[in-house]
Design a protein around this motif. Structure first.
Motif, PDB file in Angstrom:
ATOM      1  N   GLN A 102       0.827  -1.203   0.000  1.00  0.00           N
ATOM      2  CA  GLN A 102       0.000   0.000   0.000  1.00  0.00           C
ATOM      3  C   GLN A 102       0.868   1.263   0.000  1.00  0.00           C
ATOM      4  O   GLN A 102       0.627   2.187  -0.751  1.00  0.00           O
ATOM      5  CB  GLN A 102      -0.940  -0.020   1.215  1.00  0.00           C
ATOM      6  N   PHE A 150       3.727   5.948  -5.023  1.00  0.00           N
ATOM      7  CA  PHE A 150       4.139   5.979  -6.428  1.00  0.00           C
ATOM      8  C   PHE A 150       3.039   6.625  -7.281  1.00  0.00           C
ATOM      9  O   PHE A 150       3.291   7.557  -8.040  1.00  0.00           O
ATOM     10  CB  PHE A 150       4.423   4.542  -6.883  1.00  0.00           C
ATOM     11  N   ALA A 151       1.816   6.144  -7.106  1.00  0.00           N
ATOM     12  CA  ALA A 151       0.707   6.691  -7.881  1.00  0.00           C
ATOM     13  C   ALA A 151       0.446   8.143  -7.503  1.00  0.00           C
ATOM     14  O   ALA A 151       0.144   8.976  -8.358  1.00  0.00           O
ATOM     15  CB  ALA A 151      -0.552   5.854  -7.660  1.00  0.00           C
ATOM     16  N   TRP A 205      11.189  10.977  -7.354  1.00  0.00           N
ATOM     17  CA  TRP A 205      10.277  10.315  -6.425  1.00  0.00           C
ATOM     18  C   TRP A 205      11.057   9.621  -5.311  1.00  0.00           C
ATOM     19  O   TRP A 205      10.771   9.790  -4.136  1.00  0.00           O
ATOM     20  CB  TRP A 205       9.406   9.294  -7.173  1.00  0.00           C
ATOM     21  N   ALA A 265      -7.730   3.247  -2.451  1.00  0.00           N
ATOM     22  CA  ALA A 265      -7.630   4.637  -2.885  1.00  0.00           C
ATOM     23  C   ALA A 265      -7.058   5.512  -1.773  1.00  0.00           C
ATOM     24  O   ALA A 265      -6.524   6.583  -2.018  1.00  0.00           O
ATOM     25  CB  ALA A 265      -9.008   5.143  -3.298  1.00  0.00           C
ATOM     26  N   THR A 269       2.874   1.332  -3.655  1.00  0.00           N
ATOM     27  CA  THR A 269       2.076   1.682  -4.844  1.00  0.00           C
ATOM     28  C   THR A 269       1.321   2.985  -4.618  1.00  0.00           C
ATOM     29  O   THR A 269       1.130   3.762  -5.546  1.00  0.00           O
ATOM     30  CB  THR A 269       1.066   0.575  -5.202  1.00  0.00           C
ATOM     31  N   GLY A 270       0.908   3.243  -3.375  1.00  0.00           N
ATOM     32  CA  GLY A 270       0.166   4.464  -3.072  1.00  0.00           C
ATOM     33  C   GLY A 270       1.013   5.699  -3.283  1.00  0.00           C
ATOM     34  O   GLY A 270       0.593   6.646  -3.941  1.00  0.00           O
ATOM     35  N   TYR A 310       2.517  10.383  -6.691  1.00  0.00           N
ATOM     36  CA  TYR A 310       3.463  11.263  -7.387  1.00  0.00           C
ATOM     37  C   TYR A 310       2.945  11.569  -8.795  1.00  0.00           C
ATOM     38  O   TYR A 310       2.994  12.701  -9.249  1.00  0.00           O
ATOM     39  CB  TYR A 310       4.850  10.623  -7.450  1.00  0.00           C
ATOM     40  N   GLY A 311       2.435  10.556  -9.453  1.00  0.00           N
ATOM     41  CA  GLY A 311       1.858  10.763 -10.786  1.00  0.00           C
ATOM     42  C   GLY A 311       0.712  11.749 -10.761  1.00  0.00           C
ATOM     43  O   GLY A 311       0.600  12.622 -11.629  1.00  0.00           O
ATOM     44  N   PHE A 312      -0.138  11.635  -9.732  1.00  0.00           N
ATOM     45  CA  PHE A 312      -1.300  12.527  -9.637  1.00  0.00           C
ATOM     46  C   PHE A 312      -0.895  13.939  -9.235  1.00  0.00           C
ATOM     47  O   PHE A 312      -1.500  14.915  -9.657  1.00  0.00           O
ATOM     48  CB  PHE A 312      -2.306  11.988  -8.633  1.00  0.00           C
ATOM     49  N   ALA A 313       0.116  14.070  -8.380  1.00  0.00           N
ATOM     50  CA  ALA A 313       0.441  15.380  -7.821  1.00  0.00           C
ATOM     51  C   ALA A 313       1.442  16.147  -8.667  1.00  0.00           C
ATOM     52  O   ALA A 313       1.401  17.375  -8.714  1.00  0.00           O
ATOM     53  CB  ALA A 313       0.968  15.224  -6.394  1.00  0.00           C
ATOM     54  N   LYS A 314       2.357  15.455  -9.317  1.00  0.00           N
ATOM     55  CA  LYS A 314       3.484  16.161  -9.910  1.00  0.00           C
ATOM     56  C   LYS A 314       3.632  16.022 -11.423  1.00  0.00           C
ATOM     57  O   LYS A 314       4.485  16.679 -12.009  1.00  0.00           O
ATOM     58  CB  LYS A 314       4.797  15.690  -9.248  1.00  0.00           C
ATOM     59  N   VAL A 315       2.896  15.139 -12.042  1.00  0.00           N
ATOM     60  CA  VAL A 315       3.000  15.006 -13.498  1.00  0.00           C
ATOM     61  C   VAL A 315       1.659  15.429 -14.101  1.00  0.00           C
ATOM     62  O   VAL A 315       0.616  14.985 -13.640  1.00  0.00           O
ATOM     63  CB  VAL A 315       3.312  13.546 -13.912  1.00  0.00           C
ATOM     64  N   VAL A 368      -3.298   6.570  -1.947  1.00  0.00           N
ATOM     65  CA  VAL A 368      -3.071   7.515  -3.034  1.00  0.00           C
ATOM     66  C   VAL A 368      -3.531   8.903  -2.601  1.00  0.00           C
ATOM     67  O   VAL A 368      -2.829   9.900  -2.780  1.00  0.00           O
ATOM     68  CB  VAL A 368      -3.854   7.074  -4.293  1.00  0.00           C
TER      69      VAL A 368
END
Lengths: 309, 294
Positions: free
Chosen positions: B103, B109-110, B200, B168, B106-107, B112-117, B171
């Motif tokens: 958790q 990691f994901a 990251w 969720a 993967t949490g 970072y995708g939502f916040a920074k990319v 994340v």
């Protein structure tokens, strides 16, 4: 808003669309490991729910399409009617009680009293204790003849204390009390965070204007914590509608005891689905639970939006 | 909402206390209320722990006896022989550790995708995550079970891991935190030639230790205490968790040896109590930040 590479405003150039593609690939590569699991165990089952609810599927595999027959049968099922009413009854008791108690506790802990750090820890203990332990201990505490609670009540002159979990009328209030006891530390923390966003100057100004402690609470504190109040109400309502584990550890008789006084929607789904293996039929009740939660949440959002407008 | 805002309890020194009579009365009433709250909160625990030291027939006695007559410390030895507590504990520890690890990994990691990319469809995807918070697990546990059965995963610990590791919640919590980290930091790292994955791992994670701690603690406690998942999925005694084992111990407790039962309950609560006391700062901040239980 932050971004890895900020795209410039202007006509799209080949270089820019290449950047966009690169960002998309990088973004998805971060999200994918979690998203695969999330899609598999949450999104897909939620969609499948609606299909299963239209079939007569059981534990042995694929069922036949039966249209809305499950829902028609559901409306006439006395156990379903009871569980629907009981779920609403539980929510109507549990939501206001927990809000009042946890807000009261937060107000106390937000004051300059000694020992608040200890009490904050104590308030959290029920929440981190397993539901099995909570259920067992309270079951015995509430025991009508030998339990300490009725003993104390008799000591204070209550000649005929309630039968609590064994009685038709008192079983649900008893579960509400236990549930509030367990959850109040959690919601207290949310309220505490909200209270600390209210500016001390506002209290000072109200004091200058001669507002007493109740007026200050009503006119400064409550408006100040409105976003927190909204969040707590939404979370608490959903949590009440899906109440299940506490009920199941407190009523060993399952849906039968005592006289269906505490059977709730989730328990109905469990009973028809996992005990009686009627997956299709139980799924129709699950659709009702799903719709109940979504509709209530949407209504709460709309009311909140209207009020803040 | 600022993710890192600490919940600071006001520290009142005696000197700056309000000394007006009304305020003094208010303080006394407040203190009495606090003590009453604390008693209501802790009495059941006190009763549970004390009962675990009582003799088999001593738990229910009229009038209520709060302390054991003779201290039966032997309950704490006999339990390991009379029940499969050791196996249940082993399973629960494995489960909680693996779920927490996955958790958090993967949490964050994901997140970072939502916040920074920034990429097309990101916000819609996040709304999808957010929306599932209003959907109770009980409403889709049947299709989920049917799917697990197709994968032949029911009655395995793997099912429990898959079920709990990709929520969720992680994340959401981590995204809230990452968004408070200034963009200049990652921008500088990019100029130095670091890729997004290195940013990251080398910049975000070290800065996010409080949030990671909160997420790990909340996930561990929730997995440890989970009762419904194991109830549906774990049939074989050899893969039972502590909660499931104790519940069955209750159900099959024909001799009504309640003191032994309380011994088991106390043992099941102790590890969580210790972990909570060690990390309660993270725990409280994590919940206040996200407003969610996971």
């Amino acid at each position: 808003m932050t971004s890895a590479v900020t795209g410039r405003v202007g006509t799209p150039s080949p270089r820019r669309s290449k950047l966009r593609l690169r960002n998309t690939v990088i973004g998805w590569s971060f999200i994918l490991p979690n998203f695969l699991g999330f899609a598999l165990i949450t999104l897909i089952p939620v969609v499948q729910l609606f299909f299963i609810s239209l079939t007569d599927q059981n534990i042995f595999g694929k069922g036949d399409f039966v249209g809305i027959a499950n829902f028609q049968k559901l409306m006439g099922d006395p156990l379903f009617q009871r569980s629907f009413v009981n779920t609403l009854y539980f929510a109507v008791l549990h939501v206001p009680l927990t809000i009042v108690v946890s807000l009261g506790l937060a107000l106390l802990l937000n004051s300059k009293l000694r020992g608040v750090a200890f009490f904050r820890t104590a308030a959290f203990f029920p929440y981190i204790t397993s539901i099995v332990a909570v259920g067992l201990v309270w079951n015995l505490l509430f025991s009508p003849e030998y339990g300490p609670i009725n003993e104390v009540l008799r000591f204070f002159g209550v000649a005929d204390p309630p039968g609590w979990l064994l009685s038709q009328d008192w079983a649900m209030p008893a579960i509400v009390i236990i549930s509030t006891w367990r959850d109040m530390g959690y919601y207290m923390i949310l309220f505490l965070a909200g209270l600390q966003t209210v500016s001390p100057e506002l209290y000072e100004a109200a004091r200058m204007d001669g507002a007493n402690v109740f007026q200050r609470f009503w006119n400064v504190t409550l408006p100040g914590i409105r976003p927190t109040m909204f969040l707590v109400t939404v979370l608490l309502t959903i949590a009440s509608f899906k109440i299940f584990d506490l009920i199941i550890v407190l009523s060993p008789g399952g849906t039968a005891a005592p006289n269906m006084a505490t059977v709730v929607l989730s328990q109905f789904i469990y009973q028809r689905g996992f005990i009686e293996s009627k997956f299709g039929y139980a799924s129709s009740a699950a659709v009702v639970l799903f719709v109940l939660c979504i509709v209530t949440t949407v209504i709460q959002f709309l009311i909140n939006k209207k009020r803040s407008a | 909402m600022s993710a890192t805002r600490m919940i600071v309890l006001p520290h009142g020194t005696r000197a700056d206390r309000d000394t007006r009579p009304a305020a003094r009365v208010g303080r006394v009433v407040g203190s009495i209320l606090l003590v009453a709250f604390a008693l209501a909160l802790l009495t059941p625990f006190f009763w549970m722990v004390m009962s675990s030291f009582k003799g088999p027939n001593e738990v229910f006695s009229v009038p209520v006896r709060w302390l054991p007559e003779v201290w039966h410390v032997d309950n704490y030895f006999a339990l390991w022989i009379d029940t499969d507590m050791a196996i249940w504990l082993r399973n629960t520890i494995i489960l909680s550790t693996v779920v927490t690890f996955l958790q958090v990994l993967t949490g964050s990691f994901a997140a970072y995708g939502f916040a920074k990319v920034r990429f097309p469809g990101r916000d819609v995807l996040f709304l999808l995550y957010l929306g599932t918070i209003a959907v109770p697990w009980q409403s889709y546990m049947i299709p989920q079970y049917v799917m697990m059965a197709q994968f032949k995963l029911t009655n395995t610990l793997v099912a429990m891991i898959v079920l709990q590791a990709f929520g969720a919640f992680g994340v959401f919590l981590m995204k809230q935190f990452f968004e408070t980290i200034p963009e200049e930091l990652s921008e500088a790292a990019r100029l130095d030639g670091l890729g997004e994955y290195s940013i990251w791992a080398r910049i975000m994670l070290p800065l996010a230790v409080p949030a990671l701690g909160a997420l790990a603690l909340i996930t561990f406690v929730n997995t440890w205490n989970d009762y419904l998942g194991p109830l549906l999925y774990l049939r074989d005694k050899s893969i039972w968790t502590v909660q499931l084992g104790l519940k069955n111990f209750v159900a099959n407790n024909v001799t009504a040896d309640y003191s032994m039962l309380f011994t088991g309950l106390t043992i099941s609560v102790i590890p969580i109590a210790i972990i909570f006391l060690l990390g309660q700062r993270f725990f409280v901040e994590g919940i206040a930040t996200s407003g969610l239980k996971g």
